[in-house]
Motif scaffolding. Structure first.
Motif, PDB file in Angstrom:
ATOM      1  N   PHE A  96      -0.458   2.501   6.859  1.00 25.36           N
ATOM      2  CA  PHE A  96      -1.712   1.944   6.339  1.00 25.36           C
ATOM      3  C   PHE A  96      -1.901   0.487   6.757  1.00 25.36           C
ATOM      4  O   PHE A  96      -2.997   0.064   7.088  1.00 25.36           O
ATOM      5  CB  PHE A  96      -1.745   2.010   4.804  1.00 25.36           C
ATOM      6  CG  PHE A  96      -1.456   3.375   4.255  1.00 25.36           C
ATOM      7  CD1 PHE A  96      -2.350   4.426   4.453  1.00 25.36           C
ATOM      8  CD2 PHE A  96      -0.286   3.627   3.561  1.00 25.36           C
ATOM      9  CE1 PHE A  96      -2.080   5.688   3.956  1.00 25.36           C
ATOM     10  CE2 PHE A  96      -0.013   4.884   3.056  1.00 25.36           C
ATOM     11  CZ  PHE A  96      -0.908   5.926   3.260  1.00 25.36           C
ATOM     12  N   LYS A 153       1.233   4.170  -2.944  1.00 26.20           N
ATOM     13  CA  LYS A 153       0.995   5.592  -2.639  1.00 26.20           C
ATOM     14  C   LYS A 153       2.226   6.426  -2.939  1.00 26.20           C
ATOM     15  O   LYS A 153       2.141   7.565  -3.379  1.00 26.20           O
ATOM     16  CB  LYS A 153       0.686   5.759  -1.129  1.00 26.20           C
ATOM     17  CG  LYS A 153      -0.608   5.147  -0.721  1.00 26.20           C
ATOM     18  CD  LYS A 153      -1.520   6.188  -0.095  1.00 26.20           C
ATOM     19  CE  LYS A 153      -2.947   5.757  -0.260  1.00 26.20           C
ATOM     20  NZ  LYS A 153      -3.816   6.828  -0.697  1.00 26.20           N
ATOM     21  N   THR A 186      -6.525   4.149   3.485  1.00 30.78           N
ATOM     22  CA  THR A 186      -5.795   4.329   2.225  1.00 30.78           C
ATOM     23  C   THR A 186      -6.471   5.341   1.315  1.00 30.78           C
ATOM     24  O   THR A 186      -5.902   5.762   0.322  1.00 30.78           O
ATOM     25  CB  THR A 186      -5.656   3.001   1.461  1.00 30.78           C
ATOM     26  OG1 THR A 186      -6.951   2.448   1.339  1.00 30.78           O
ATOM     27  CG2 THR A 186      -4.736   2.057   2.179  1.00 30.78           C
ATOM     28  N   THR A 212       0.836  -1.207   0.000  1.00 27.07           N
ATOM     29  CA  THR A 212       0.000   0.000   0.000  1.00 27.07           C
ATOM     30  C   THR A 212       0.866   1.251   0.000  1.00 27.07           C
ATOM     31  O   THR A 212       0.620   2.202  -0.747  1.00 27.07           O
ATOM     32  CB  THR A 212      -0.919   0.012   1.239  1.00 27.07           C
ATOM     33  OG1 THR A 212      -1.544  -1.261   1.361  1.00 27.07           O
ATOM     34  CG2 THR A 212      -1.967   1.099   1.139  1.00 27.07           C
TER      35      THR A 212
END
Lengths: 304, 304
Positions: A147, A108, B301, A104
């Motif tokens: 996250f 990002k 997220t 994650t």
């Protein structure tokens, strides 16, 4: 006592988060002063898109302007092949590749899966082949992801393996958002150094939750001798507004030097440079030693 | 994992340095909330002269107003026989005696030589004899003095001996101005616990030079299980303006709890109480967890 290597990241990790652009000549002067104070490595800049990180849009000028002190490694972060080509033109001693342990976070941060990042790194390795430029592989969010939470140790081991397979000479385990606990640091570092004895491992800590120097101590206990730090503790994390950033170089050197570790950096010079940085930036820095002084700075008894 | 005892000093060590007087009912409410959050000991106040420490001029009212939660020790600092008499009237569970390891610091702090302090403590012991009130002996500047520098370990051993000879049941080794290094903490604590196995030893650290939590880890490694800390990291040192104060209770509990130590305190409650304290005092507190959140406070997220 053991030699501990101090690796300064303020002009990259510190400046990229600043609200202001630090003028190129100030960056160059700062790096030259840090080199002369005796740091072992300087992460000079990032060869990223100037749109993504406008504060580091002068990467080429900074690399061209700094003095290359013999014995100091001048490294630069690169995200991709384009960055590798720029670093090669600038003759960086080393490039620093970064992938997150957390899928994650990687998505990002660089809009790629972890596999896509590594696939890209093979192209980077091709570009750098024969140039003499070394590759350091950084694992962001090694100890936890904002996250996904805590990362699996075996996943970290697998990613180190992937870095080594593509030719990275050294590894950085980065606690990107300050989530590592001392116990976790000891356990992971012991496991890594058991598996790859002699591998140059750097620990990159943030002091976001106050555990930065405690984590350093546990890293040393597990056999790690290389630490990233940022002058004045500059840096930070977008997920923890108001929290402190990277561990502070002069606080780190102060602690190690007064325990008798062999640290090459001149602490007094470092403190002066940090105070100068505070003036340049015109805001307070999170570092403690610039406020409290060294433990040997005694007060006169006439001072009441 | 080991049980670690958390001893809260904010209403004494924290408040005595504040620019403002915290209203008595706020002090009482704060202590009651801390008791219910599960701290093991509270240093409620000081029975000193209201002229010397005006912020703690309500010592009797605070002692009378707080709830005495079973299992929690309510202690108060006392400087002399007068303080002991006041503490006895208030039925404190324990009094905390303080003498500095450094002669210069003791003279500055209480205008007595170290010998005069101990002579005085024998009178204190007489006053408390038969009351059931325990005595804890604190050694200020154990790890260093801002006037004299590093303290001799054998001098510390001798002063512990003097405390035990006059009937102190427990000892606090205080790093009054944040000068201890992790290595020094380990060495001294190992020596003390080798000499007096089972002696209840508290470590009282200030984070003045950023080493507070690293020092806690080394204390635990040497066998210490009791730590003083101040909510929000409130406190400070007149010799280090702008530097952080005592180690921060919620940062300490956060670190220990996430390593699996058995800590009785409810971390979430502690964080809420600390945030409330910041509002009461109307200034920022040095603690990190109130800004950064716990390592398990994950972000969604969708938050980019």
């Amino acid at each position: 006592m053991e030699r501990i290597y101090i690796q300064e990241v303020v002009t990259r990790d510190g400046f990229q988060m600043e609200d202001q652009f630090v003028p190129t000549e100030r960056k160059i002067a700062l790096i030259d002063r840090l080199s002369h104070a005796g740091v072992d490595k300087v992460e000079v800049t990032s060869f990223v898109s100037p749109k993504a990180v406008p504060n580091l849009r002068d990467a080429e000028e900074v690399m061209a302007g700094i003095e290359r002190k013999p014995g100091v490694t001048y490294t630069a972060l690169i995200p991709n092949v384009k960055g590798a080509e720029r670093a090669a033109v600038c003759q960086a001693d080393e490039v620093n590749l970064v992938v997150s342990v957390s899928e994650t976070h990687n998505l990002k941060n660089v809009r790629r899966t972890v596999d896509e990042s590594f696939s890209n790194f093979y192209d980077v390795a091709d570009v750098l082949s024969g140039t003499g430029i070394q590759m350091n592989g950084t694992l962001a969010t090694t100890f936890g992801c904002p996250f996904e939470g805590r990362m699996d140790e075996n996943r970290v081991m697998g990613l180190i393996n992937q870095y080594l397979a593509l030719g990275a000479e050294s590894i950085t385990l980065a606690d990107t958002t300050g989530m590592a606990t001392p116990k976790q640091v000891y356990q992971l570092c012991e496991k890594v150094l058991d598996h790859w004895p002699g591998l140059p491992v750097t620990l990159h800590f943030h002091n976001t939750r106050g555990m930065g120097l405690a984590n350093v101590m546990e890293g040393i206990r597990a056999g790690v001798t290389r630490f990233d730090a940022s002058l004045g503790g500059l840096g930070g994390c977008p997920f923890a507004p108001g929290a402190t950033g990277n561990i502070c170089t002069e606080d780190l050197v102060h602690m190690l030097a007064f325990m008798g570790y062999d640290v090459n950096v001149n602490l007094d010079q470092l403190i002066e440079i940090s105070k100068g940085l505070g003036k340049t930036l015109n805001h307070e820095l999170p570092g403690q030693i610039i406020k409290a002084g060294k433990i040997t700075d005694l007060h006169s008894t006439s001072y009441s």
